[in-house]
Motif scaffolding. Structure first.
Motif, PDB file in Angstrom:
ATOM      1  N   LEU A 128       0.815  -1.216   0.000  1.00 14.34           N
ATOM      2  CA  LEU A 128       0.000   0.000   0.000  1.00 14.34           C
ATOM      3  C   LEU A 128       0.845   1.261   0.000  1.00 14.34           C
ATOM      4  O   LEU A 128       0.343   2.354  -0.270  1.00 14.34           O
TER       5      LEU A 128
ATOM      6  N   PHE B 234       0.852   3.756  -3.065  1.00 18.52           N
ATOM      7  CA  PHE B 234      -0.109   4.825  -3.291  1.00 18.52           C
ATOM      8  C   PHE B 234       0.309   6.135  -2.621  1.00 18.52           C
ATOM      9  O   PHE B 234      -0.392   7.133  -2.738  1.00 18.52           O
ATOM     10  N   GLN B 235       1.468   6.126  -1.942  1.00 15.47           N
ATOM     11  CA  GLN B 235       2.031   7.385  -1.466  1.00 15.47           C
ATOM     12  C   GLN B 235       2.715   8.144  -2.607  1.00 15.47           C
ATOM     13  O   GLN B 235       2.994   9.326  -2.476  1.00 15.47           O
TER      14      GLN B 235
ATOM     15  N   ARG C  89       2.188   9.974  -5.725  1.00 19.32           N
ATOM     16  CA  ARG C  89       0.992  10.612  -6.293  1.00 19.32           C
ATOM     17  C   ARG C  89       0.723  10.152  -7.722  1.00 19.32           C
ATOM     18  O   ARG C  89      -0.423   9.863  -8.087  1.00 19.32           O
TER      19      ARG C  89
ATOM     20  N   ALA D  60      -0.710   6.669  -7.705  1.00 25.07           N
ATOM     21  CA  ALA D  60      -2.087   6.660  -7.193  1.00 25.07           C
ATOM     22  C   ALA D  60      -3.067   7.157  -8.254  1.00 25.07           C
ATOM     23  O   ALA D  60      -4.127   6.559  -8.477  1.00 25.07           O
TER      24      ALA D  60
ATOM     25  N   SER E 282      -3.409   4.687 -11.056  1.00 22.78           N
ATOM     26  CA  SER E 282      -4.255   3.554 -10.684  1.00 22.78           C
ATOM     27  C   SER E 282      -5.735   3.906 -10.839  1.00 22.78           C
ATOM     28  O   SER E 282      -6.540   3.067 -11.280  1.00 22.78           O
TER      29      SER E 282
ATOM     30  N   SER F 155       2.953   5.904 -14.752  1.00 23.28           N
ATOM     31  CA  SER F 155       2.579   5.639 -13.369  1.00 23.28           C
ATOM     32  C   SER F 155       3.726   5.034 -12.567  1.00 23.28           C
ATOM     33  O   SER F 155       3.864   5.297 -11.370  1.00 23.28           O
TER      34      SER F 155
END
Length: 497
Positions: free
Chosen positions: A284, A287-288, A290, A293, A296, A407
């Motif tokens: 997880l 997702f720090q 940016r 995130a 995604s 990404s």
């Protein structure tokens, strides 16, 4: 006279990525890309081509539509969930054993499905193929980011994407001929030559090492609890969406609530497992970043729109515009060819142009193609339909080579396998939901307009229902553009590795 025994020759070390680079020179990275491309083409072809065989299979086993559809649904669930295991498998077994193992499993699934004498074995074979397809699909993105220099990654992604999209473009056409000539079993055997070729290429060009060029290690065990929670959540989500189309809204609500609880438990367990020093299925901390995130979010919405439209377009052409099945294939073929050419060209642009701009252009074109469908009527010229489909495929060509690279480029290198696995999982989860979403909204709007798919003749009311679903897909693409714009901001966060 005694002779001193000669020392045994040391066995050559298993080829690492560095050794293979020295052996084959600068072209090695392209050999490696070709090797995994053949396997991914086989896995994608196995996912799309079986739809051609479902009518013949249903007749052979005397199946209803609901049971026969599990041939596709079982594959989709297995593929979606198994994507989460790719980073652990690569770390535990290395590139070659992981990749070759998936090809053996895909090969076994194809042969077993083609020889099966009862439907349960066919379904088991499809699940095996789905497991293999899910594990193998994140691998190319990892290799492109590992084996290619930054200024080559877009070009490599474009060439890879061009090869991969040709599989679903030509697969159903070839599959239709095979079914007519040899029956539904021949569809399963189509993956055999691709799997054999990929295994030969793997033992020549795919290194034994894990990502980063290091030797594969035992490390921690697979996060089985996380895998079980992810599987339960995916199954409940897909079945809940299917039940929404039926006559049991209470059962649908319970399944969807169970999906939410399972995914919430999955997130909680991933945090706890990581805090305890374990290796979670989905880190997880990704997702720090940016850009990851936001990428995604784009991938999930894009998957919903892409897979939903893949279901909707053929139904619209046959049921809404009253075109024959042969017309549908002819109309979509030019769009597939344009998509392959666009991906190759945009791949080169991805090395020089910002990701957010390419992805945003693609989403705008995709939204425009959906919105333009509302101008079509029963007497509209077919070239308009071809043109609108081509606009959408050009949009896809802008998105496909750019999104994963943009990404994942900001990620710390040890997180790249986790990133590739997570973003593919979210895209496929969105895709699985997108098919059901389009079917649910279409049936709802048809009922609101006083029509149904069972009616033999089309009507303005039926076209209006289809138009509203297309506008929903256009709105989803517009929503994804908002997230795509966030890809332009540099990511200050860095996660400890």
């Amino acid at each position: 006279m005694t002779t001193t025994p000669k020392p045994e020759a040391a066995s050559p070390a298993p080829p690492s990525i560095g050794t293979l680079r020295e052996r084959y020179g600068p072209r090695y990275r392209w050999y490696l890309l070709l090797s995994v491309m053949v396997g991914v083409m086989a896995s994608i072809m196995s996912s799309t081509i079986v739809n051609v065989a479902i009518p013949g299979m249903s007749h052979h086993f005397s199946l209803g539509q609901e049971r026969a559809q599990w041939v596709s649904s079982g594959f989709m669930v297995a593929m979606t969930v198994s994507m989460l295991t790719t980073p652990w498998l690569l770390s535990r077994y290395g590139y070659r054993r992981t990749y070759a193992g998936t090809m053996v499993l895909l090969l076994a699934g194809g042969v077993a499905g083609g020889l099966a004498n009862n439907f349960s074995l066919v379904l088991l074979a499809r699940v095996a193929e789905g497991l293999a397809a899910g594990v193998v699909q994140p691998i190319p993105a990892i290799i492109i980011l590992r084996a290619f220099e930054p200024h080559e990654q877009g070009r490599a992604s474009g060439i890879f994407g061009m090869g991969v999209v040709l599989a679903p473009a030509i697969g159903p056409s070839i599959g239709g001929v095979l079914v007519d000539l040899f029956g539904w079993r021949s569809i399963f055997f189509m993956v055999v030559p691709f799997c054999l070729a990929s295994l030969w290429l793997a033992y020549r060009f795919v290194p034994t090492t894990a990502p980063g060029g290091v030797a594969a290690t035992r490390g921690s065990g697979l996060d089985w609890r996380g895998l079980a929670l992810g599987t339960v959540g995916t199954l409940c989500l897909l079945n809940g969406l299917v039940e929404l189309r039926g006559v049991s809204p209470v059962q649908a609500g319970l399944l969807l609530a169970a999906a939410v609880l399972a995914f919430a438990a999955f997130v909680w367990w991933q945090r706890r497992h990581a805090a305890g020093g374990g290796e979670p299925l989905m880190n997880l901390g990704l997702f720090q970043y940016r850009q990851f995130a936001m990428g995604s979010v784009v991938a999930f919405i894009y998957g919903t729109a892409l897979f939903g439209s893949t279901y909707l377009l053929p139904v619209y052409m046959q049921v809404g515009l009253q075109l024959s099945a042969s017309h549908v294939g002819t109309i979509l073929l030019p769009a597939g060819i344009v998509l392959a050419l666009t991906i190759a060209g945009v791949g080169r642009l991805a090395d020089r142009q910002p990701t957010w701009m390419l992805v945003s252009i693609g989403l705008v074109l995709l939204a425009a193609s959906f919105a333009l469908m509302v101008v079509l009527r029963l007497d509209s010229a077919l070239w308009l339909l071809v043109a609108f489909a081509i606009i959408g495929r050009i949009g896809l060509g802008f998105i496909l080579p750019s999104l994963n690279l943009g990404s994942m480029r900001p990620l710390a290198k040890p997180l790249i396998p986790q990133g590739a696995s997570a973003i593919n999982f979210l895209r496929m989860l969105g895709g699985a939901a997108g098919v059901s979403l389009c079917a649910i909204v279409l049936e709802w709007r048809l009922a609101a307009h006083g029509d149904s798919l069972a009616n033999a003749a089309s009507s303005p009311a039926r076209l209006a229902a289809f138009d509203e679903v297309f506008l929903m897909l256009a709105a989803l693409c517009a929503l994804a553009i908002c997230a795509a714009w966030q890809l332009r901001q540099s990511d200050p966060a860095r996660v400890s590795t």
